[in-house]
Design an enzyme around this catalytic site. Structure first.
Site, PDB file in Angstrom:
ATOM      1  N   ASP A   1       0.835  -1.203   0.000  1.00  0.00           N
ATOM      2  CA  ASP A   1       0.000   0.000   0.000  1.00  0.00           C
ATOM      3  C   ASP A   1       0.867   1.249   0.000  1.00  0.00           C
ATOM      4  OD1 ASP A   1       0.965  -0.428   2.562  1.00  0.00           O
ATOM      5  OD2 ASP A   1      -0.981  -0.740   3.471  1.00  0.00           O
TER       6      ASP A   1
ATOM      7  N   ASP B   1      -8.083  -2.436  13.924  1.00  0.00           N
ATOM      8  CA  ASP B   1      -9.456  -2.749  13.522  1.00  0.00           C
ATOM      9  C   ASP B   1      -9.537  -3.969  12.599  1.00  0.00           C
ATOM     10  OD1 ASP B   1      -8.264  -1.733  11.265  1.00  0.00           O
ATOM     11  OD2 ASP B   1      -9.613  -0.017  11.037  1.00  0.00           O
TER      12      ASP B   1
ATOM     13  N   HIS C   1      -7.634  -4.455   9.856  1.00  0.00           N
ATOM     14  CA  HIS C   1      -7.321  -4.223   8.436  1.00  0.00           C
ATOM     15  C   HIS C   1      -6.009  -4.886   8.037  1.00  0.00           C
ATOM     16  CE1 HIS C   1      -5.276  -0.189   9.619  1.00  0.00           C
ATOM     17  NE2 HIS C   1      -4.322  -0.866   9.008  1.00  0.00           N
TER      18      HIS C   1
ATOM     19  N   GLU D   1      -9.624  -1.179   4.951  1.00  0.00           N
ATOM     20  CA  GLU D   1     -10.344  -0.881   6.190  1.00  0.00           C
ATOM     21  C   GLU D   1     -11.603  -1.751   6.263  1.00  0.00           C
ATOM     22  OE1 GLU D   1      -8.853   0.644   8.382  1.00  0.00           O
ATOM     23  OE2 GLU D   1      -8.276   2.699   7.944  1.00  0.00           O
TER      24      GLU D   1
HETATM   25  C1  GLP Z   1      -0.590   0.336   8.504  1.00  0.00           C
HETATM   26  C2  GLP Z   1      -0.214  -0.442   7.251  1.00  0.00           C
HETATM   27  C3  GLP Z   1      -0.475  -1.914   7.441  1.00  0.00           C
HETATM   28  C4  GLP Z   1       0.159  -2.377   8.732  1.00  0.00           C
HETATM   29  C5  GLP Z   1      -0.460  -1.633   9.904  1.00  0.00           C
HETATM   30  C6  GLP Z   1       0.056  -2.100  11.254  1.00  0.00           C
HETATM   31  O1  GLP Z   1      -1.942   0.548   8.602  1.00  0.00           O
HETATM   32  N1  GLP Z   1      -0.919   0.005   6.107  1.00  0.00           N
HETATM   33  O2  GLP Z   1       0.046  -2.638   6.331  1.00  0.00           O
HETATM   34  O3  GLP Z   1      -0.054  -3.753   8.876  1.00  0.00           O
HETATM   35  O4  GLP Z   1      -0.139  -0.271   9.718  1.00  0.00           O
HETATM   36  O5  GLP Z   1       1.280  -1.494  11.552  1.00  0.00           O
HETATM   37  P1  GLP Z   1       2.189  -1.896  12.773  1.00  0.00           P
HETATM   38  O6  GLP Z   1       2.850  -3.177  12.405  1.00  0.00           O
HETATM   39  O7  GLP Z   1       3.166  -0.761  12.903  1.00  0.00           O
HETATM   40  O8  GLP Z   1       1.308  -2.025  13.954  1.00  0.00           O
END
Ligand code: GLP
Length: 260
Positions: free
Chosen positions: A66, A135, A137, A142
């Site tokens: 993303d 949440d 995702h 989302e």
């Molecule tokens: C963002 C990214 C996701 C990732 C999420 C969790 O939303 N788009 O791909 O999995 O963060 O991040 P973290 O691993 O820092 O908790």
């Protein structure tokens, strides 16, 4: 779905990193789907250590999940900058072998179609690393994202913008509202998906994704429809799973010849 509960970030890094190293040793041009965020960092650190010991990562093809829209390409918090810093630059992966959605694209639909075509042209993703949002995702899909969705524009929830504000000086308003993400349908086509989560704040999303019903309300639950998924958790992220003793038992008694 295989659930593995590890004792430390280093153990997670070694378990998942070794799976990637095996793949790359078999096929130097393996196609990797990499995630940003904090959860996969121990995996990248493990691989970078292995590369100083002779593992050649320079020929892999990397797709990211993303990207934020509207940030200049050289902004330090684009996901392209993030993955270059965390992995591809120190691993010696040339920029031409790093494919990320374009944060500055003028024609977003065209860019999304092109990104999908690049994945197809590469023969698909061999191994996709995933984190999970609070949440539920995955990527930036989302809740209520279609389980059949492809790469497209999404609007972030206020919670996700607040969670990611730490990368933007603590200001949720500075986090772009719009993003492009691989769709859930896109992610499900990777040959092996590895979801990594750590910390109590992920426990509820993990329980819903692993043991709840498959639902667009919890995008990560779509992984239940995939034939080869490994969920790697620390104790805190696993704490709301009702069957965690069974997962521990299964992994402890796994035949030696079976890898994740
Ligand atoms: C963002 C990214 C996701 C990732 C999420 C969790 O939303 N788009 O791909 O999995 O963060 O991040 P973290 O691993 O820092 O908790």
């Amino acid at each position: 779905m295989e659930v593995v509960i590890t004792s430390s970030p280093e153990a997670t890094g070694a378990l998942v990193g070794a799976a990637i190293a095996r793949l790359v040793t078999e096929r130097a041009e393996a196609v990797l789907g990499l995630a940003t965020g904090s959860s996969p960092l121990p995996v990248y650190d493990y691989l970078l250590t292995r590369s100083t010991e002779g593992l050649d990562l320079s020929q892999v093809l990397v797709f990211t999940l993303d990207e934020y829209l509207g940030l200049p390409a050289d902004h330090p918090e684009t996901y392209r900058s993030f993955i270059r810093r965390a992995f591809t630059d120190p691993a010696g992966v040339p920029e031409s072998r790093l494919r990320t959605p374009d944060s500055e694209a003028a024609d977003i639909d065209h860019m999304c179609r092109d990104f999908e075509q690049q994945i197809t042209a590469a023969g698909g993703i061999d191994l996709q690393i995933l984190g999970i949002g609070r949440d539920g995702h995955i990527g930036f899909n989302e809740p209520i994202s279609s389980l059949a969705s492809r790469t497209r524009l999404k609007t972030l929830t206020d919670q996700t913008r607040a969670d990611n504000a730490r990368f933007f000086g603590g200001d949720p308003a500075a986090v772009p509202r719009h993003v492009v993400t691989q769709g859930i349908g896109t992610i499900l086509e990777a040959r092996h998906c590895i979801l990594i989560a750590s910390g109590e704040q992920k426990a509820e999303g993990i329980a819903a994704a692993v043991e709840g019903p498959v639902s667009a309300a919890v995008p990560a639950s779509a992984l239940q429809l995939h034939g080869h998924v490994t969920v790697v958790l620390d104790e805190a992220a696993a704490s709301r799973l009702t069957r965690r003793d069974y997962y521990r038992d299964t992994y402890a008694n796994k035949p030696d010849w079976q890898e994740i």
